[in-house]
Design an enzyme around this catalytic site. Structure first.
Site, PDB file in Angstrom:
ATOM      1  N   VAL A   1       0.936  -1.312  -0.065  1.00  0.00           N
ATOM      2  CA  VAL A   1       0.022  -0.081  -0.063  1.00  0.00           C
ATOM      3  C   VAL A   1       0.728   1.188   0.144  1.00  0.00           C
ATOM      4  O   VAL A   1       0.624   2.173   0.609  1.00  0.00           O
ATOM      5  CB  VAL A   1      -0.800   0.031   1.298  1.00  0.00           C
ATOM      6  CG1 VAL A   1      -2.022  -1.257   1.129  1.00  0.00           C
ATOM      7  CG2 VAL A   1      -0.050   0.036   2.483  1.00  0.00           C
TER       8      VAL A   1
ATOM      9  N   ASP B   1      13.642   8.316  -3.353  1.00  0.00           N
ATOM     10  CA  ASP B   1      12.399   8.098  -2.634  1.00  0.00           C
ATOM     11  C   ASP B   1      12.272   9.086  -1.495  1.00  0.00           C
ATOM     12  O   ASP B   1      10.908   9.537  -1.133  1.00  0.00           O
ATOM     13  CB  ASP B   1      12.398   6.746  -2.189  1.00  0.00           C
ATOM     14  CG  ASP B   1      12.204   5.593  -3.116  1.00  0.00           C
ATOM     15  OD1 ASP B   1      12.174   6.210  -4.264  1.00  0.00           O
ATOM     16  OD2 ASP B   1      11.996   4.203  -2.769  1.00  0.00           O
TER      17      ASP B   1
ATOM     18  N   HIS C   1      11.482  -3.873 -39.421  1.00  0.00           N
ATOM     19  CA  HIS C   1      10.684  -5.160 -39.541  1.00  0.00           C
ATOM     20  C   HIS C   1      11.078  -6.290 -39.238  1.00  0.00           C
ATOM     21  O   HIS C   1      12.330  -6.570 -39.840  1.00  0.00           O
ATOM     22  CB  HIS C   1       9.820  -4.885 -40.813  1.00  0.00           C
ATOM     23  CG  HIS C   1       9.010  -6.158 -40.985  1.00  0.00           C
ATOM     24  ND1 HIS C   1       7.681  -5.921 -40.481  1.00  0.00           N
ATOM     25  CD2 HIS C   1       9.059  -7.188 -41.825  1.00  0.00           C
ATOM     26  CE1 HIS C   1       7.024  -7.085 -40.657  1.00  0.00           C
ATOM     27  NE2 HIS C   1       7.770  -7.856 -41.585  1.00  0.00           N
TER      28      HIS C   1
HETATM   29  C1  LIG Z   1       9.401  -4.573  -4.907  1.00  0.00           C
HETATM   30  C2  LIG Z   1      10.058  -3.213  -5.142  1.00  0.00           C
HETATM   31  C3  LIG Z   1      10.114  -3.242  -6.964  1.00  0.00           C
HETATM   32  C4  LIG Z   1      10.657  -2.012  -7.436  1.00  0.00           C
HETATM   33  N1  LIG Z   1      10.653  -2.116  -8.639  1.00  0.00           N
HETATM   34  C5  LIG Z   1      10.995  -1.037  -9.345  1.00  0.00           C
HETATM   35  C6  LIG Z   1      11.229  -0.980 -10.853  1.00  0.00           C
HETATM   36  O1  LIG Z   1      11.130  -1.883 -11.509  1.00  0.00           O
HETATM   37  N2  LIG Z   1      11.610   0.300 -11.487  1.00  0.00           N
HETATM   38  C7  LIG Z   1      11.763   1.438 -10.400  1.00  0.00           C
HETATM   39  O2  LIG Z   1      12.255   2.344 -11.100  1.00  0.00           O
HETATM   40  N3  LIG Z   1      11.896   1.264  -9.186  1.00  0.00           N
HETATM   41  C8  LIG Z   1      11.462   0.212  -8.537  1.00  0.00           C
HETATM   42  N4  LIG Z   1      11.216   0.191  -7.318  1.00  0.00           N
HETATM   43  C9  LIG Z   1      11.529   1.378  -6.557  1.00  0.00           C
HETATM   44  C10 LIG Z   1      13.069   1.583  -6.359  1.00  0.00           C
HETATM   45  O3  LIG Z   1      13.471   0.646  -5.527  1.00  0.00           O
HETATM   46  C11 LIG Z   1      13.225   3.071  -5.631  1.00  0.00           C
HETATM   47  O4  LIG Z   1      12.801   4.238  -6.199  1.00  0.00           O
HETATM   48  C12 LIG Z   1      14.903   3.291  -5.307  1.00  0.00           C
HETATM   49  O5  LIG Z   1      15.380   2.230  -4.876  1.00  0.00           O
HETATM   50  C13 LIG Z   1      15.021   4.619  -4.734  1.00  0.00           C
HETATM   51  O6  LIG Z   1      16.272   4.882  -4.647  1.00  0.00           O
HETATM   52  P1  LIG Z   1      17.001   5.700  -3.423  1.00  0.00           P
HETATM   53  O7  LIG Z   1      18.426   6.001  -3.857  1.00  0.00           O
HETATM   54  O8  LIG Z   1      16.105   6.921  -3.186  1.00  0.00           O
HETATM   55  O9  LIG Z   1      16.870   4.865  -2.022  1.00  0.00           O
HETATM   56  P2  LIG Z   1      17.033   3.428  -1.734  1.00  0.00           P
HETATM   57  O10 LIG Z   1      17.235   2.467  -2.877  1.00  0.00           O
HETATM   58  O11 LIG Z   1      15.863   2.926  -0.762  1.00  0.00           O
HETATM   59  O12 LIG Z   1      18.327   3.529  -0.956  1.00  0.00           O
HETATM   60  C14 LIG Z   1      18.473   4.017   0.361  1.00  0.00           C
HETATM   61  C15 LIG Z   1      19.882   3.398   1.094  1.00  0.00           C
HETATM   62  O13 LIG Z   1      19.822   4.537   2.325  1.00  0.00           O
HETATM   63  C16 LIG Z   1      20.407   3.773   3.228  1.00  0.00           C
HETATM   64  N5  LIG Z   1      20.134   4.354   4.527  1.00  0.00           N
HETATM   65  C17 LIG Z   1      18.793   4.912   5.089  1.00  0.00           C
HETATM   66  N6  LIG Z   1      19.051   5.478   5.866  1.00  0.00           N
HETATM   67  C18 LIG Z   1      20.483   5.741   6.333  1.00  0.00           C
HETATM   68  C19 LIG Z   1      21.294   6.254   7.106  1.00  0.00           C
HETATM   69  N7  LIG Z   1      20.837   6.842   8.451  1.00  0.00           N
HETATM   70  N8  LIG Z   1      22.513   5.926   7.299  1.00  0.00           N
HETATM   71  C20 LIG Z   1      22.947   5.381   6.177  1.00  0.00           C
HETATM   72  N9  LIG Z   1      22.558   4.694   5.167  1.00  0.00           N
HETATM   73  C21 LIG Z   1      21.098   4.823   5.384  1.00  0.00           C
HETATM   74  C22 LIG Z   1      19.438   2.465   3.208  1.00  0.00           C
HETATM   75  O14 LIG Z   1      20.166   1.127   3.738  1.00  0.00           O
HETATM   76  C23 LIG Z   1      19.631   2.092   1.505  1.00  0.00           C
HETATM   77  O15 LIG Z   1      20.337   1.408   1.132  1.00  0.00           O
HETATM   78  C24 LIG Z   1      10.855  -0.969  -6.638  1.00  0.00           C
HETATM   79  C25 LIG Z   1      10.684  -0.856  -5.168  1.00  0.00           C
HETATM   80  C26 LIG Z   1      10.297  -2.267  -4.627  1.00  0.00           C
HETATM   81  C27 LIG Z   1      10.256  -2.116  -2.979  1.00  0.00           C
END
Ligand SMILES: Cc1cc2nc3c(=O)[nH]c(=O)nc-3n(C[C@H](O)[C@H](O)[C@H](O)COP(=O)(O)OP(=O)(O)OC[C@H]3O[C@@H](n4cnc5c(N)ncnc54)[C@H](O)[C@@H]3O)c2cc1C
Length: 464
Positions: A269, A310, A443
């Site tokens: 969700v 994110d 094609h």
């Molecule tokens: C099941 C699933 C399938 C998905 N499929 C897709 C897809 O097909 N295509 C797509 O575009 N997106 C997909 N997504 C979404 C995608 O994974 C996210 O949008 C992307 O990972 C976001 O990247 P990010 O760098 O913002 O954060 P994240 O990938 O969440 O990385 C954040 C990192 O920060 C670290 N962190 C957090 N707090 C701290 C702290 N205080 N100190 C040190 N480290 C910290 C965490 O451990 C993590 O490793 C999917 C998500 C899920 C859950």
């Protein structure tokens, strides 16, 4: 200068964070990155990649079971759940190791630990055995997000799963309820249903895949139903009774209450931003609904503090996160990058059949009073799709009558998650209908349907 001072510190090594760090290093910045769990973040370890690996296993299982359609006999087709999960995990960890290597190659200081802002320009990192302090005038928060809990259906890791549990099943459910029909929910429903699990999708909105063009989500819904997925729209999970390892879930569909039996629930969700423990309150960083508020350049309300990916809000996609990472690194290095064109970011869902889109939907175009020409082309009239045995699908293109601009493209069908990039490039280059009409598509390809959809918008389609 204090020890441990960097030009840029990145917190979180998901696609947003590690791409920001590498781009910064390419531009000559002295960069540190801190990660508390896995290099590559959710994307490589729990999201984009492991789900696609599992979906590929399901796809092969489906193909083998239906191999007769291709003139091939295959008997006794079985899957090995442990091997499927282990392959998916293996691909994620291979890529994660690749990120460690890239960071090293770019001479980025990588620290494994939990980071917290202690003052403007100051970060404290708790590693396994010590605490270190780092300093920088530019700090990029890229801490990502985690699954949102649904009240009353909080994940227990046993029978109520988040995406993490759904990626590491120990046994295969018999009856599965997926709550939420966004990309994550629908992909898991496709995976488990293809492996033979009796699957229901529950969606509170009046359509599944609610962000997609209505015609496309309706088309996908019909395909899912043909595959045996039970779909309940306008429906809310209220509560459940649990007996041993099974649930009777009470469901409200527009005021009518019914119950549904299942042994496993996947709660899909949405997500919440990882804002806790980062020291944001102390610095009075502006936050809204678990996401850090940023401007067009991912700047927070604190000088020198950026938030990307994110953590900084929708769309929650890896390619949005990494592009924001590049933009911020260029800004910090003194460049003048363009702000992100959020309308040009495609969304892809890797269910069966796949769904992909970019730009405005027909509904949004109407709401905005735009005069449009709309083209459609079914994969059933595309030779390559027939050869692949994947003729279920449609490509819809929406043009602005006045300017001829491609406003949106919406697809459901084979490999549309690969095809959509053609329209993304077209939109970026401000392509008009004329450019697309005059482009020669090879094609036989699925891409010819993209051309025909455009031709159809101008009453020129050849094959329908
Ligand atoms: C099941 C699933 C399938 C998905 N499929 C897709 C897809 O097909 N295509 C797509 O575009 N997106 C997909 N997504 C979404 C995608 O994974 C996210 O949008 C992307 O990972 C976001 O990247 P990010 O760098 O913002 O954060 P994240 O990938 O969440 O990385 C954040 C990192 O920060 C670290 N962190 C957090 N707090 C701290 C702290 N205080 N100190 C040190 N480290 C910290 C965490 O451990 C993590 O490793 C999917 C998500 C899920 C859950």
């Amino acid at each position: 200068m204090k020890e441990n001072t960097f030009d840029m510190i990145v917190i979180g090594a998901g696609p947003g964070g590690y791409v920001a760090a590498i781009r910064g290093a390419q531009l000559g910045l002295n960069v540190a990155i801190i990660e508390r769990e896995h290099m590559g973040g959710i994307c490589l370890n729990w999201g984009c990649i492991p789900t696609k690996a599992m979906l590929r296993s399901a796809e092969i299982f489906h193909l083998l079971k239906n191999s007769k359609d291709f003139g091939i006999e295959a008997k006794n087709i079985k899957y090995d759940l442990e091997a499927i999960v282990s392959r998916s995990k293996g691909i994620g960890s291979k890529l994660s190791k690749g990120i460690t290597h890239l960071l090293k190659k770019n001479k980025i200081t990588s620290i494994l630990g939990e980071a917290r802002l202690t003052a403007v320009g100051q970060v404290k990192v708790k590693t396994n055995d010590k605490e270190v302090e780092l300093f920088s005038r530019n700090i990029v928060l890229a801490t990502g997000a985690r699954a949102r809990d649904l009240k009353g259906f909080e994940a227990d890791g046993e029978n109520i799963w988040t995406y993490k549990d759904a990626l590491r099943p120990k046994i295969i459910p018999k009856k599965l309820l997926v709550i939420g029909s966004g990309a994550i929910g629908v992909e898991f429903a496709s995976f488990y249903n293809t492996l033979g699990v009796e699957t229901t999708i529950l969606e509170v909105m009046d359509t599944i895949l609610p962000v997609e063009d209505r015609e496309i989500s309706n088309f996908a819904k019909k395909q899912f139903e043909k595959q045996g997925i039970n779909i309940l729209e306008n429906s809310k999970a209220l509560a459940f009774n649990r007996k041993n390892n099974s649930f009777s879930v009470k469901i409200d569909t527009l005021g009518k209450v019914s119950s549904l039996d299942c042994d496993t629930i996947i709660s899909a969700v949405g997500i919440v931003g990882n804002i806790e423990g980062l020291g944001l309150e102390g610095l009075r960083v502006e936050i809204e609904d678990s996401h850090v508020l940023v401007d067009d350049f991912c700047k927070t309300n604190i000088e020198g503090l950026f938030a990307i990916g994110d953590l900084a809000g929708a769309p929650w996609l890896a390619h949005k996160a990494s592009h924001e990472g590049i933009m911020v690194a260029e800004l910090i290095a003194g460049g003048s990058p363009h702000p992100i064109d959020y309308k040009g970011i495609a969304g892809c869902t890797y269910c069966f059949p796949q769904v992909a889109s970019v730009g405005v939907t027909e509904e949004q175009a109407k709401e905005n009073g735009l005069e449009t020409k709309i083209g459609r082309f079914p994969f059933a009239a595309n030779g390559k799709a027939l050869a692949l045995g994947e003729q279920e699908g449609i490509i819809k293109t929406i043009f602005d009558v006045k300017s001829g601009e491609l406003l949106g493209a919406h697809m459901v069908g084979p490999e549309v998650t690969e095809l959509i990039q053609g329209y993304v490039i077209g939109r970026k280059l401000e392509t008009t209908e004329e450019d697309l009409i005059n482009t020669i598509f090879p094609h036989p390809t699925l891409g010819e349907s993209m051309h025909e959809s455009v031709l159809n918008a101008f009453s020129r389609a050849i094959h329908i």
